[in-house]
Design an enzyme around this catalytic site. Structure first.
Site, PDB file in Angstrom:
ATOM      1  N   HIS A   9       0.681  -1.225  -0.072  1.00  0.00           N
ATOM      2  CA  HIS A   9      -0.050   0.065   0.112  1.00  0.00           C
ATOM      3  C   HIS A   9       0.983   1.263  -0.029  1.00  0.00           C
ATOM      4  CE1 HIS A   9      -2.956  -2.762   2.333  1.00  0.00           C
ATOM      5  NE2 HIS A   9      -3.445  -2.555   0.960  1.00  0.00           N
ATOM      6  N   LYS A  11     -14.698  -6.047   5.198  1.00  0.00           N
ATOM      7  CA  LYS A  11     -14.507  -7.124   5.530  1.00  0.00           C
ATOM      8  C   LYS A  11     -14.402  -7.343   7.207  1.00  0.00           C
ATOM      9  CE  LYS A  11     -11.846  -7.637   1.683  1.00  0.00           C
ATOM     10  NZ  LYS A  11     -10.188  -7.106   1.000  1.00  0.00           N
ATOM     11  N   ARG A  25      -2.493  -6.994  -7.423  1.00  0.00           N
ATOM     12  CA  ARG A  25      -1.431  -7.669  -6.890  1.00  0.00           C
ATOM     13  C   ARG A  25      -1.331  -9.091  -7.899  1.00  0.00           C
ATOM     14  NH1 ARG A  25      -1.452 -10.272  -2.563  1.00  0.00           N
ATOM     15  NH2 ARG A  25      -3.751  -9.993  -2.340  1.00  0.00           N
ATOM     16  N   SER A  73      -3.141  -7.592   3.179  1.00  0.00           N
ATOM     17  CA  SER A  73      -3.310  -7.472   4.567  1.00  0.00           C
ATOM     18  C   SER A  73      -3.779  -8.747   5.381  1.00  0.00           C
ATOM     19  CB  SER A  73      -4.291  -6.359   4.663  1.00  0.00           C
ATOM     20  OG  SER A  73      -4.033  -5.185   4.298  1.00  0.00           O
TER      21      SER A  73
HETATM   22  O1  PNS Z   1      -9.162  -2.680   0.800  1.00  0.00           O
HETATM   23  P1  PNS Z   1     -10.636  -3.252   0.230  1.00  0.00           P
HETATM   24  O2  PNS Z   1     -11.391  -4.076   1.175  1.00  0.00           O
HETATM   25  O3  PNS Z   1     -10.467  -4.248  -1.085  1.00  0.00           O
HETATM   26  O4  PNS Z   1     -11.421  -2.022  -0.287  1.00  0.00           O
HETATM   27  C1  PNS Z   1     -12.648  -2.153  -0.673  1.00  0.00           C
HETATM   28  C2  PNS Z   1     -13.286  -0.690  -0.885  1.00  0.00           C
HETATM   29  C3  PNS Z   1     -13.233  -0.054   0.315  1.00  0.00           C
HETATM   30  C4  PNS Z   1     -12.367   0.125  -1.903  1.00  0.00           C
HETATM   31  C5  PNS Z   1     -14.728  -1.123  -1.334  1.00  0.00           C
HETATM   32  O5  PNS Z   1     -15.466  -2.048  -0.724  1.00  0.00           O
HETATM   33  C6  PNS Z   1     -15.669   0.196  -1.472  1.00  0.00           C
HETATM   34  O6  PNS Z   1     -15.505   1.079  -2.365  1.00  0.00           O
HETATM   35  N1  PNS Z   1     -16.679   0.308  -0.624  1.00  0.00           N
HETATM   36  C7  PNS Z   1     -17.283   1.448  -0.260  1.00  0.00           C
HETATM   37  C8  PNS Z   1     -18.763   1.305  -0.649  1.00  0.00           C
HETATM   38  C9  PNS Z   1     -19.107   1.277  -2.236  1.00  0.00           C
HETATM   39  O7  PNS Z   1     -18.771   2.283  -2.800  1.00  0.00           O
HETATM   40  N2  PNS Z   1     -19.649  -0.035  -2.868  1.00  0.00           N
HETATM   41  C10 PNS Z   1     -19.931   0.190  -4.185  1.00  0.00           C
HETATM   42  C11 PNS Z   1     -19.001  -0.078  -5.055  1.00  0.00           C
HETATM   43  S1  PNS Z   1     -18.133  -1.708  -5.004  1.00  0.00           S
END
Ligand code: PNS
Length: 158
Positions: free
Chosen positions: A18, A41, A90, A128
């Protein structure tokens, strides 16, 4: 034109991958705002600690700030006046996941651009999820997470 990008994620915890991505994005954009998702998650660290650890990791990096966020990512982009989102890839599995998220996000807001940076090979194995596993079993974190994060998490395993 002021190029402002959001870098969203759970960052539970922030890894060396990151951090590398933020450094590379900061060379492409004038401002990088890391937005740490409140929900997501089921992980290990609370929102405040995930934000604090990312802030510690980017101390002194110009044009980079770290903020919590909740709600829809596309709305956060608008709220902050950004025009783009950057994400790291990744693995092929990451690509598939990004592909579907970008598809839904594009249906919610067509004017947001997505930029994907491939993880550098020596960092591509670090997730992570695996960092949390190493931590739970008391393993060394120094080669997986930024130095202040390794210090903060030392001894927090089972
Ligand atoms: O590090 P991660 O868990 O892969 O990140 C995922 C994240 C936070 C970027 C994604 O879940 C997100 O954008 N969440 C916000 C809610 C949202 O906009 N959901 C609809 C689009 S997928």
């Amino acid at each position: 034109m002021h190029r402002h990008v959001l870098y969203p994620g759970s960052f539970d915890p922030v890894t060396l991958g990151h951090l590398d991505l933020v450094e590379r994005a900061s060379r492409l954009f004038d401002q990088v705002t890391v937005v740490v998702a409140a929900s997501g998650k089921a992980g290990l660290l609370g929102l405040e600690e995930r934000v604090d650890l990312f802030r510690a990791a980017v101390t002194g990096l110009p044009g980079v700030d770290v903020e919590p966020f909740s709600g829809l990512l596309v709305e956060e982009v608008r709220r902050r006046g950004a025009t783009a989102v950057v994400r790291g890839i990744r693995t092929p599995g990451d690509y598939e996941h990004e592909w579907t998220m970008a598809g839904v996000n594009a249906l919610l807001a067509a004017d947001v651009e997505y930029v994907y940076l491939l993880a550098r090979p020596h960092l591509a194995a670090i997730s992570s999820t695996l960092v949390r596993d190493v931590m739970r079993h008391g393993g060394a974190l120094e080669r997986l997470v930024p130095e202040p994060v390794a210090r903060a998490l030392a001894g927090r395993g089972a």
